[in-house]
Design an enzyme around this catalytic site. Sequence first.
Site, PDB file in Angstrom:
ATOM      1  N   GLY A  94      54.812  62.205  24.778  1.00  0.00           N
ATOM      2  CA  GLY A  94      54.228  61.124  23.999  1.00  0.00           C
ATOM      3  C   GLY A  94      52.922  61.462  23.329  1.00  0.00           C
ATOM      4  O   GLY A  94      52.292  60.591  22.735  1.00  0.00           O
ATOM      5  N   GLY A  96      52.638  62.923  20.699  1.00  0.00           N
ATOM      6  CA  GLY A  96      52.887  62.649  19.286  1.00  0.00           C
ATOM      7  C   GLY A  96      53.318  61.220  19.017  1.00  0.00           C
ATOM      8  O   GLY A  96      53.733  60.896  17.897  1.00  0.00           O
ATOM      9  N   GLU A 102      62.330  59.578  21.636  1.00  0.00           N
ATOM     10  CA  GLU A 102      62.621  60.833  22.334  1.00  0.00           C
ATOM     11  C   GLU A 102      63.372  60.554  23.636  1.00  0.00           C
ATOM     12  O   GLU A 102      64.343  61.256  23.958  1.00  0.00           O
ATOM     13  CB  GLU A 102      61.326  61.582  22.631  1.00  0.00           C
ATOM     14  CG  GLU A 102      60.671  62.189  21.408  1.00  0.00           C
ATOM     15  CD  GLU A 102      59.313  62.793  21.690  1.00  0.00           C
ATOM     16  OE1 GLU A 102      58.898  63.691  20.933  1.00  0.00           O
ATOM     17  OE2 GLU A 102      58.650  62.369  22.649  1.00  0.00           O
TER      18      GLU A 102
END
Length: 223
Positions: A94, A96, A102
Site C-alpha cells: 500500500g 503506492g 491489489e
Amino acid sequence: MELKRNVGYAAAKLVEDGNIVGLGTGSTTLYFLEKLGKRIIDEELEILGIPTSYQSFLLAKENGIPVTTLEEHSIDIAVDGADEVDSRLNLIKGGGAAHTMEKIVDSAADKFIVIVDDSKVVDKLGAFPVPVEVIPQACRTVSDHVKQFGGVPALRMGQRKGGPVITDNGNFVIDVKFESIEDPAYLEKELNYIPGVVENGIFFGVTDEVLVGSSEGIKSLKK
C-alpha cells in the site's frame, strides 16, 4: 534499481503463453511490466493483463500488454511488489495507495508471486506503517478506532499537490504505525471491521512465492 530490475525480469520469465496476468503496482513491478511487454513482442505471446491501478494500466499500454478485467477473465498468475515481507510470507502493501485493488487481484490469482529486493524482508511485520484506505467522511472515526489497537494514525498527504492523497477509488489513506504486529491475521480482520474502512495493507496467507533480489542473486522463498 539493479536489484529491482533483476527480480522484475526474473518474474516475467515465469509467465506462460496464454496466461491471464495480474499486473501489480510500484517501482519493482515497473521492470516486470517492461520485460513482459518485450516477451510479448519477441516471442509473440498471447497474454492479457489485469491492472491493479491506473499506474499499471498506463504502463501496460506503454509496454504493449493488452488489458482485460476480472469481469471477463480469471487470473492465472499475479505479480506484485511489497513494502514488507515477513518470514511466513505475509505482507504489508500500500505504499503506492493501490492495496485495495491489489488485494482483490492478487487473492483471485491461481498463483501470486511477490517481487522485492532484500531490504523488504523482515522477521516480523510492523516497521512499515499499515496503509488503511478509508471513506473520506470516516477519516476521524477510523483514526480514533485504530488507536484502540495501539496504532498511531497519520493521514497520508500529497507530495506534489495540496491536501491528502486520493486513491484510484476516490478515498483517503491513513498510515497506521504499530510497534510490532504479533498477529497479522487478527489485525487484518479487525481493521477491516471498522466502519468506513475500505481495505488495509496487511496481506495474510495470500502469497505463494517471493522472489528476492540481492547482491548474491535471486532467491525464491516459498511456504
